[in-house]
Design a protein around this motif. Structure first.
Motif, short mmCIF file in Angstrom:
data_model
loop_
_atom_site.label_atom_id
_atom_site.label_comp_id
_atom_site.label_asym_id
_atom_site.label_seq_id
_atom_site.Cartn_x
_atom_site.Cartn_y
_atom_site.Cartn_z
N GLN A 168 0.87 -1.18 0.00
CA GLN A 168 0.00 0.00 0.00
C GLN A 168 0.90 1.22 0.00
OE1 GLN A 168 -1.69 1.93 3.42
NE2 GLN A 168 -3.74 1.32 2.79
N CYS A 169 0.90 1.95 -1.12
CA CYS A 169 1.87 3.03 -1.28
C CYS A 169 1.25 4.27 -1.90
CB CYS A 169 3.04 2.55 -2.14
SG CYS A 169 2.56 1.82 -3.73
N GLY A 170 -0.07 4.42 -1.84
CA GLY A 170 -0.73 5.57 -2.44
C GLY A 170 -0.20 6.89 -1.90
N GLY A 171 0.13 7.79 -2.81
CA GLY A 171 0.68 9.09 -2.42
C GLY A 171 2.17 9.09 -2.22
N ASN A 172 2.79 7.92 -2.24
CA ASN A 172 4.24 7.81 -2.05
C ASN A 172 4.86 6.99 -3.19
OD1 ASN A 172 4.86 9.29 0.29
ND2 ASN A 172 4.09 7.66 1.61
N LEU A 173 4.45 7.25 -4.41
CA LEU A 173 4.86 6.38 -5.51
C LEU A 173 6.33 6.51 -5.86
CD1 LEU A 173 1.81 6.30 -7.92
CD2 LEU A 173 2.41 4.80 -6.04
N ASP A 174 6.93 7.67 -5.66
CA ASP A 174 8.37 7.79 -5.93
C ASP A 174 9.16 6.88 -5.00
OD1 ASP A 174 7.94 9.62 -7.96
OD2 ASP A 174 8.16 11.36 -6.63
N ALA A 175 8.80 6.89 -3.71
CA ALA A 175 9.46 6.00 -2.76
C ALA A 175 9.15 4.54 -3.07
CB ALA A 175 9.02 6.35 -1.33
N ALA A 176 7.94 4.26 -3.53
CA ALA A 176 7.58 2.89 -3.88
C ALA A 176 8.43 2.39 -5.04
CB ALA A 176 6.09 2.83 -4.24
N MET A 177 8.61 3.22 -6.06
CA MET A 177 9.44 2.83 -7.20
C MET A 177 10.86 2.52 -6.75
SD MET A 177 8.40 5.40 -10.31
CE MET A 177 6.69 5.73 -10.76
N ALA A 178 11.38 3.35 -5.84
CA ALA A 178 12.75 3.14 -5.36
C ALA A 178 12.88 1.81 -4.63
CB ALA A 178 13.16 4.30 -4.46
N LEU A 179 11.89 1.48 -3.79
CA LEU A 179 11.94 0.22 -3.04
C LEU A 179 11.81 -0.97 -3.98
CD1 LEU A 179 12.12 -0.83 -0.08
CD2 LEU A 179 9.64 -1.08 -0.17
N ILE A 180 10.90 -0.88 -4.95
CA ILE A 180 10.71 -1.97 -5.91
C ILE A 180 11.98 -2.20 -6.71
CG2 ILE A 180 9.44 -2.63 -7.98
CD1 ILE A 180 6.99 -1.15 -6.71
N ASP A 181 12.61 -1.12 -7.13
CA ASP A 181 13.85 -1.24 -7.92
C ASP A 181 15.01 -1.76 -7.07
OD1 ASP A 181 12.54 -0.32 -10.16
OD2 ASP A 181 13.24 1.74 -9.95
N LYS A 182 15.00 -1.44 -5.79
CA LYS A 182 16.08 -1.87 -4.89
C LYS A 182 16.03 -3.36 -4.61
CE LYS A 182 18.10 -0.61 -0.39
NZ LYS A 182 17.93 0.27 0.81
N HIS A 183 14.83 -3.96 -4.77
CA HIS A 183 14.65 -5.38 -4.42
C HIS A 183 14.07 -6.14 -5.61
CE1 HIS A 183 15.60 -4.71 -0.18
NE2 HIS A 183 14.91 -3.60 -0.28
N PRO A 184 14.85 -6.33 -6.67
CA PRO A 184 14.32 -7.00 -7.86
C PRO A 184 13.95 -8.45 -7.62
CG PRO A 184 16.70 -6.71 -8.04
CD PRO A 184 16.26 -5.93 -6.84
N GLU A 185 14.47 -9.04 -6.54
CA GLU A 185 14.15 -10.43 -6.23
C GLU A 185 12.79 -10.57 -5.54
OE1 GLU A 185 15.50 -8.71 -2.41
OE2 GLU A 185 16.07 -8.45 -4.52
N THR A 186 12.20 -9.46 -5.11
CA THR A 186 10.94 -9.47 -4.37
C THR A 186 9.77 -9.20 -5.30
OG1 THR A 186 12.11 -8.62 -2.43
CG2 THR A 186 9.71 -8.44 -2.42
N ARG A 187 8.70 -9.95 -5.13
CA ARG A 187 7.47 -9.70 -5.89
C ARG A 187 6.60 -8.71 -5.10
NH1 ARG A 187 4.68 -15.06 -6.05
NH2 ARG A 187 5.84 -15.37 -4.12
N PHE A 188 6.21 -7.64 -5.76
CA PHE A 188 5.36 -6.63 -5.14
C PHE A 188 3.98 -6.64 -5.81
CE2 PHE A 188 9.61 -5.14 -4.19
CZ PHE A 188 9.50 -4.61 -2.91
N VAL A 189 2.96 -6.57 -4.99
CA VAL A 189 1.58 -6.48 -5.45
C VAL A 189 1.05 -5.13 -4.99
CG1 VAL A 189 -0.69 -7.56 -5.48
CG2 VAL A 189 1.35 -8.97 -5.15
N LEU A 190 0.84 -4.20 -5.91
CA LEU A 190 0.48 -2.83 -5.55
C LEU A 190 -1.00 -2.76 -5.19
CD1 LEU A 190 2.48 -0.88 -8.26
CD2 LEU A 190 3.21 -1.65 -6.00
N ASP A 191 -1.27 -2.42 -3.93
CA ASP A 191 -2.65 -2.36 -3.45
C ASP A 191 -3.40 -1.18 -4.05
OD1 ASP A 191 -2.24 -4.54 -1.83
OD2 ASP A 191 -1.94 -3.39 0.01
N HIS A 192 -4.71 -1.35 -4.22
CA HIS A 192 -5.62 -0.24 -4.51
C HIS A 192 -5.22 0.59 -5.72
CE1 HIS A 192 -7.09 -1.42 -0.69
NE2 HIS A 192 -6.34 -0.65 0.06
#
Length: 262
Positions: free
Chosen positions: A138-162
């Protein structure tokens, strides 16, 4: 057609035996596992992911565990994890041993006021990957930080809520509700992410059947591809806008989706 709702939030009434973390968080006094199944049966939803609601139970997943035990053939479960807890990695390792557990949840939406650079967020991403769990994000309103975290952990599967948006709890949605849509489309380039098309009806400025959501949804489908989109009602958070049938029916009847896409 097998129909799975990717996000529901059953909960019990607020009692001393199981008190809510936030007594003002609900629109209904309770939506128990039994009531959730009745609502699903009425519209032909076969199963659901029961996400332990943070507003009621903070980081305690015990009721979600009860839901899954009561209906093991209808529910899998996801628990929220606390990025401010130094032992959060151990929490995720323990969750792997729980029957029906299929993921964890990281909540860093701007409305929660939680810092996005917490070390615990990295721990959650790393340990979830180690345990084979996707991170419901759940990252609504913080998408820049979300992109950074997703890119930092390419081995992790992320499911973007809502839809990766902050979604309102009452009608109508504000005029700027879809402002971050370009960033959501850009997030589709991340191969380790998928998106929940959950709570979509709450993004409408019109009454049921909320026809004004579809132009934006079709752009998301085009960017992400249907194989990376998960449909869900986000009921019961969405109760103030739609009952369960109203959250399901538009997706069954919308004529711009083919049967295969649906």
């Amino acid at each position: 057609m097998l129909t799975i709702d990717c996000q529901v939030h059953p909960y019990q009434a607020n009692t001393p035996a199981r008190p809510w973390a936030n007594p003002h968080d609900a629109q209904r006094a309770h939506v128990t596992a039994d009531e959730m199944v009745m609502a699903m049966d009425a519209v032909g939803v076969d199963g659901a992911i029961a996400v332990s609601p943070r507003g009621m139970y903070a980081f305690d997943p015990s009721y979600a565990i009860e839901v899954q035990k009561s209906y093991p053939d209808r529910f899998a479960i996801v628990r929220p994890c606390d990025p401010e807890n130094p032992a959060v990695g151990e929490t995720i390792a323990e969750w792997r041993r729980v029957a029906g557990a299929v993921g964890v949840r990281l909540m860093l939406g701007r409305h929660l006021g939680i810092a996005t650079g917490l070390p615990g967020a990295d721990i959650i991403a790393k340990e979830a990957a180690r345990q084979g769990f996707p991170v419901n994000f759940q990252c609504g309103g913080n998408l820049d930080a979300a992109m950074a975290l997703i890119d930092k952990h390419p081995e992790t599967r992320f499911v973007l809520d809502h839809l990766a948006l902050y979604q309102p709890r009452k009608m109508p949605a504000p005029p700027d509700a879809w402002t971050d849509l370009p960033k959501i489309l850009a997030l589709a380039k991340r191969p380790n992410a998928v998106i929940k098309v959950s709570g979509a009806c709450t993004m409408s400025t019109q009454p049921y059947p909320h026809d004004d959501i579809w132009d934006n949804l079709l752009r998301i489908f085009d960017a992400w591809g249907f194989d990376r989109c998960l449909w869900g009602t986000d009921w019961t958070r969405a109760f103030a806008v739609v009952n369960y049938e109203q959250a399901v029916t538009p997706f069954l009847k919308f004529d711009r989706l083919s049967d295969t896409e649906r």
